[in-house]
Write a protein that holds these residues in place. Structure first.
Motif, short mmCIF file in Angstrom:
data_model
loop_
_atom_site.label_atom_id
_atom_site.label_comp_id
_atom_site.label_asym_id
_atom_site.label_seq_id
_atom_site.Cartn_x
_atom_site.Cartn_y
_atom_site.Cartn_z
N ILE A 1 0.84 -1.21 0.00
CA ILE A 1 0.00 0.00 0.00
C ILE A 1 0.87 1.26 0.00
O ILE A 1 0.62 2.19 -0.75
CB ILE A 1 -0.99 -0.01 1.19
N LEU A 2 1.90 1.28 0.83
CA LEU A 2 2.80 2.44 0.88
C LEU A 2 3.50 2.66 -0.46
O LEU A 2 3.62 3.80 -0.93
CB LEU A 2 3.84 2.27 1.99
N ILE A 3 3.96 1.59 -1.08
CA ILE A 3 4.64 1.70 -2.38
C ILE A 3 3.67 2.21 -3.44
O ILE A 3 4.01 3.13 -4.20
CB ILE A 3 5.24 0.34 -2.80
N LEU A 4 2.47 1.63 -3.49
CA LEU A 4 1.49 2.08 -4.49
C LEU A 4 1.12 3.54 -4.28
O LEU A 4 1.04 4.31 -5.24
CB LEU A 4 0.25 1.19 -4.46
N ASN A 5 0.90 3.93 -3.02
CA ASN A 5 0.61 5.34 -2.73
C ASN A 5 1.71 6.25 -3.25
O ASN A 5 1.44 7.28 -3.86
CB ASN A 5 0.43 5.57 -1.23
N SER A 6 2.95 5.86 -3.01
CA SER A 6 4.09 6.65 -3.44
C SER A 6 4.15 6.77 -4.97
O SER A 6 4.35 7.86 -5.51
CB SER A 6 5.38 6.03 -2.92
#
Length: 120
Positions: free
Chosen positions: A102-107
């Motif tokens: 989720i953090l990677i996709l958000n970034s």
């Protein structure tokens, strides 16, 4: 060649399928279906984003992947609270990995939007 997020979401999907089979063995059919649907579609949408026909399409596909990731996180949290995956050895990995995905996709989504409109 696959990029790192494609590799991670493929590996994650493999573990989700294992959790799906574990849930089905324990007769939790509907919950298993919900988890495998959301958990495997993350990587599908990430893969589709790699062949997007525009930057907007790329962002849209990753946004869908992110929504599916958040749904998967919901199901994992619920299944954990109910103890339905208590004996599933990969549960800790799944919960940690979905948070990181989720953090990677958000970034990626944020940076892609910024590159689309560099003045903002």
């Amino acid at each position: 060649m696959e990029n790192p997020i494609q590799k991670r979401t493929m590996h994650f999907a493999e573990k989700i399928i294992a959790a799906y089979l574990f849930l089905r063995e324990n007769k939790h059919y509907r919950l298993a279906d919900q988890l495998v649907g959301a958990g495997t579609s993350i990587g599908t949408n990430v893969s589709e984003a790699q062949v997007a026909h525009s930057k907007l399409d790329f962002i849209a596909k990753l946004t869908i992947a992110n929504k599916e990731a958040k749904e998967t996180q919901y199901w994992l949290n619920l299944l954990d609270r109910e103890g339905l995956l208590l004996d599933f050895q990969e549960m800790k990995f799944l919960k940690q990995e979905i948070g990181e995905i989720i953090l990677i996709l958000n970034s990626i989504i944020i940076k892609s939007r910024q590159n689309l409109n560099p003045k903002k």
